[in-house]
Design an enzyme around this catalytic site. Structure first.
Site, short mmCIF file in Angstrom:
data_model
loop_
_atom_site.label_atom_id
_atom_site.label_comp_id
_atom_site.label_asym_id
_atom_site.label_seq_id
_atom_site.Cartn_x
_atom_site.Cartn_y
_atom_site.Cartn_z
N GLN A 16 0.78 -1.24 0.00
CA GLN A 16 0.00 0.00 0.00
C GLN A 16 0.81 1.30 0.00
O GLN A 16 0.48 2.23 -0.73
CB GLN A 16 -0.94 0.03 1.22
N SER A 17 1.87 1.36 0.84
CA SER A 17 2.52 2.67 1.02
C SER A 17 3.10 3.21 -0.29
O SER A 17 2.77 4.32 -0.72
CB SER A 17 3.63 2.56 2.07
N ASN A 95 9.49 0.22 -2.12
CA ASN A 95 9.26 0.00 -0.69
C ASN A 95 9.51 -1.46 -0.33
O ASN A 95 8.72 -2.09 0.36
CB ASN A 95 7.86 0.47 -0.25
N GLU A 138 1.36 -1.19 8.23
CA GLU A 138 0.56 -0.06 8.70
C GLU A 138 0.47 0.09 10.22
O GLU A 138 0.84 1.10 10.80
CB GLU A 138 -0.85 -0.18 8.10
N ASP A 167 0.70 3.86 5.93
CA ASP A 167 0.94 3.51 4.53
C ASP A 167 0.62 4.67 3.58
O ASP A 167 1.51 5.24 2.95
CB ASP A 167 0.06 2.32 4.14
N GLY A 246 -7.95 20.64 18.93
CA GLY A 246 -7.51 22.03 19.05
C GLY A 246 -8.08 22.71 20.28
O GLY A 246 -8.56 22.07 21.20
N GLY A 247 -8.02 24.01 20.28
CA GLY A 247 -8.48 24.77 21.44
C GLY A 247 -9.99 24.99 21.45
O GLY A 247 -10.50 25.71 22.31
N1 CAO Z 1 12.02 -10.12 -9.40
C1 CAO Z 1 12.71 -10.88 -8.53
N2 CAO Z 1 12.66 -10.71 -7.19
C2 CAO Z 1 11.85 -9.76 -6.72
C3 CAO Z 1 11.08 -8.93 -7.57
C4 CAO Z 1 11.19 -9.16 -8.97
N3 CAO Z 1 10.50 -8.42 -9.85
N4 CAO Z 1 10.38 -8.08 -6.79
C5 CAO Z 1 10.68 -8.36 -5.51
N5 CAO Z 1 11.57 -9.37 -5.46
C6 CAO Z 1 12.18 -9.96 -4.27
C7 CAO Z 1 12.99 -8.98 -3.48
O1 CAO Z 1 14.23 -8.75 -4.09
C8 CAO Z 1 13.09 -9.70 -2.14
O2 CAO Z 1 14.10 -10.69 -2.22
P1 CAO Z 1 15.21 -10.92 -1.08
O3 CAO Z 1 14.47 -11.02 0.21
O4 CAO Z 1 15.84 -12.21 -1.52
O5 CAO Z 1 16.14 -9.80 -1.10
C9 CAO Z 1 11.77 -10.46 -2.06
O6 CAO Z 1 11.18 -10.36 -3.37
C10 CAO Z 1 10.77 -9.95 -1.05
O7 CAO Z 1 10.66 -8.53 -1.04
P2 CAO Z 1 10.26 -7.81 0.31
O8 CAO Z 1 11.22 -8.21 1.37
O9 CAO Z 1 10.13 -6.38 0.11
O10 CAO Z 1 8.79 -8.40 0.62
P3 CAO Z 1 8.24 -9.09 1.95
O11 CAO Z 1 6.94 -9.65 1.55
O12 CAO Z 1 9.22 -10.01 2.59
O13 CAO Z 1 8.00 -7.86 2.93
C11 CAO Z 1 7.12 -5.69 3.58
C12 CAO Z 1 6.93 -6.99 2.75
C13 CAO Z 1 6.03 -4.73 3.20
C14 CAO Z 1 7.03 -6.05 5.08
C15 CAO Z 1 8.52 -5.11 3.28
O14 CAO Z 1 8.62 -4.94 1.90
C16 CAO Z 1 8.79 -3.80 3.97
O15 CAO Z 1 9.06 -3.74 5.18
N6 CAO Z 1 8.80 -2.69 3.19
C17 CAO Z 1 9.15 -1.37 3.68
C18 CAO Z 1 8.07 -0.79 4.54
C19 CAO Z 1 6.74 -0.73 3.84
O16 CAO Z 1 6.57 -0.19 2.78
N7 CAO Z 1 5.75 -1.27 4.53
C20 CAO Z 1 4.37 -1.06 4.14
C21 CAO Z 1 3.84 -2.05 3.28
S1 CAO Z 1 2.13 -1.71 3.08
O17 CAO Z 1 1.44 -2.16 4.49
#
Ligand code: CAO
Length: 419
Positions: A16-17, A95, A138, A167, A246-247
């Site tokens: 989402q973010s 993100n 979030e 987000d 607010g006030g």
């Molecule tokens: N081709 C190949 N690999 C890809 C890819 C693509 N097109 N797109 C993503 N990937 C891979 C990434 O490189 C990553 O691999 P590694 O872990 O091996 O480096 C993997 O997919 C997972 O990506 P991720 O870590 O971002 O995703 P996650 O599901 O594990 O985590 C989230 C999700 C949201 C917790 C994390 O991305 C995060 O903390 N983001 C920053 C904060 C944020 O935006 N949070 C809000 C999200 S909305 O509520």
């Protein structure tokens, strides 16, 4: 001509973010190329599914006006294509979890080397420091940013809010940072990194609560209803229920029908400037000149009694009748609108804040359009892309792959295409 005509965004965002940020940039006219993993794409496509086989509302409502490009960025050909994409784009928005881009081989140093004019913009859960490596969603941001500790009622647990301030709020902050960096690049020719941590974004939105924290050190917060109730304050900004921030004291009050309708309520603000009008409306004309009620400081310890009297009146009216009476008198009130009422609101539909969108897989659905209005630019909300819908188009039009070269990339398996 749209405000961001000619600006090309490499959109590496998910959930989402980040998508909130790039959707806004798309509505401002940028060409947003959403890079997704072949086969699966943004995880939200398959989350909270309501129409089997179709992209979820979670995905469609956050990814309007974008193009979808499926690319495995961990494959060798995929890396070659990504490098070309970085050269062709103005802004990279991501993100991922901390460190994911570096592990992919496309950290800031590499990106800058490929395109020194690139603006690389990131949402992370926390800024630099002891929590920098944490994944964040979030509600974690709402808690770590001070929102939960100040939301809810003083005698109950901390609450998260329905507004997605962690987000979508951070997406907004990032979009602002990107626009400033684009302007800066116009003047200097240089790109830069832009970081919007979710905790920091929530803290920014909780600014008035940090104000109250410092006021508390000088004495009780007299406009909080717990002051009138004689409940002692602790050492940090308390949860203030529905008290006005607010006030100008305000509360949520019951309206006609509250016994059966969970949203038959109004917000009512006892703005000092219209105190005499409020007294007349609620049938308490004697409070206009009574020194116990006539001034805001005199009323502060009596807010429970004051709002009880106002509520006796609001209970005789619907939330819309309260508006009809109060608005002409300049008394600030607001109906508690349900999502059903908002989605059906004719005025919001006329201004394009609530829109209906056609989608080939799921049919027609309601969404939130662009909340910013321009005198020179109408925002047309276009449906979200299917996974990989624009892969071949982007390979040829944006990256210049043709003939045998295009076949090589498509057949490498690094990109996903749809028929
Ligand atoms: N081709 C190949 N690999 C890809 C890819 C693509 N097109 N797109 C993503 N990937 C891979 C990434 O490189 C990553 O691999 P590694 O872990 O091996 O480096 C993997 O997919 C997972 O990506 P991720 O870590 O971002 O995703 P996650 O599901 O594990 O985590 C989230 C999700 C949201 C917790 C994390 O991305 C995060 O903390 N983001 C920053 C904060 C944020 O935006 N949070 C809000 C999200 S909305 O509520």
């Amino acid at each position: 001509m749209t405000p961001l005509d000619g600006v090309r965004i490499l959109d590496f965002t998910h959930v989402q973010s980040g998508p909130t940020c790039t959707q806004l940039l798309a509505w401002l006219g940028a060409d947003v190329i959403k890079v997704e993993r072949p086969g699966s794409g943004d995880a939200t496509r398959n989350q909270l599914v309501d129409v089997p086989g179709a992209d979820s509302l979670y995905f469609t409502m956050l990814n309007h006006n974008k193009r979808s490009f499926t690319l495995n960025t961990k494959d060798e050909t995929g890396k070659e294509v990504l490098a070309k994409l970085i050269e062709e784009c103005d802004v990279l928005v991501e993100n991922f979890a901390p460190g994911a881009l570096d592990r992919m081989g496309f950290g800031w140093d590499k990106v800058k080397e490929l395109n020194p004019r690139m603006i690389m913009a990131s949402v992370k859960g926390f800024g630099p420091g002891k929590f920098a490596d944490c994944k964040v969603y979030e509600n974690v941001a709402q808690c770590a940013g001070g929102s939960a500790s100040t939301t809810g009622f003083p005698d109950d647990v901390p609450l998260v809010t329905g507004a997605q301030i962690g987000d979508s709020g951070t997406g907004l902050h990032l979009a602002l940072g990107i626009l400033a960096a684009l302007l800066h690049r116009e003047r200097t020719g240089r790109g830069q990194r832009v970081l919007a941590p979710m905790q920091d974004g929530v803290i920014n939105l909780c600014r008035v609560k940090l104000r109250d924290q410092q006021r508390l050190e000088k004495g009780p917060l007299e406009e909080y209803s717990q002051y009138g109730k004689g409940i002692p304050f602790g050492d940090s900004t308390p949860r203030a229920g529905n008290d006005s921030g607010g006030g100008q004291p305000g509360r949520v009050l019951r309206c006609k029908g509250w016994e059966t309708d969970p949203n038959a309520y109004t917000y009512f603000i006892t703005q000092a400037a219209v105190w005499t009008q409020i007294c007349d409306v609620i049938g308490k004309p004697e409070w206009k000149s009574d020194p116990e009620y006539a001034t805001p400081p005199a009323r502060l310890p009596k807010l429970d009694e004051v709002f009880d009297a106002i509520e006796e009146w609001t209970k005789t009216k619907t939330k819309f009748e309260v508006m009809e009476v109060c608005n002409p008198l300049g008394i600030p009130v607001g109906p508690i609108l349900s999502m059903k009422e908002i989605s059906e609101d004719e005025g919001l539909r006329r201004t394009g804040t609530i829109v209906e969108v056609d989608h080939p897989e799921r049919g027609r659905y309601v969404s939130v359009g662009c909340p910013i209005k321009f005198s020179d630019h109408d925002v047309e909300v276009k449906r979200s892309p299917l996974l990989g819908e624009h892969t071949v188009e982007i390979l040829s039009e944006v990256l210049g792959y043709e003939g045998g070269e295009l076949d090589r990339v498509v057949q490498s398996g690094a990109v996903g295409t749809i028929d």
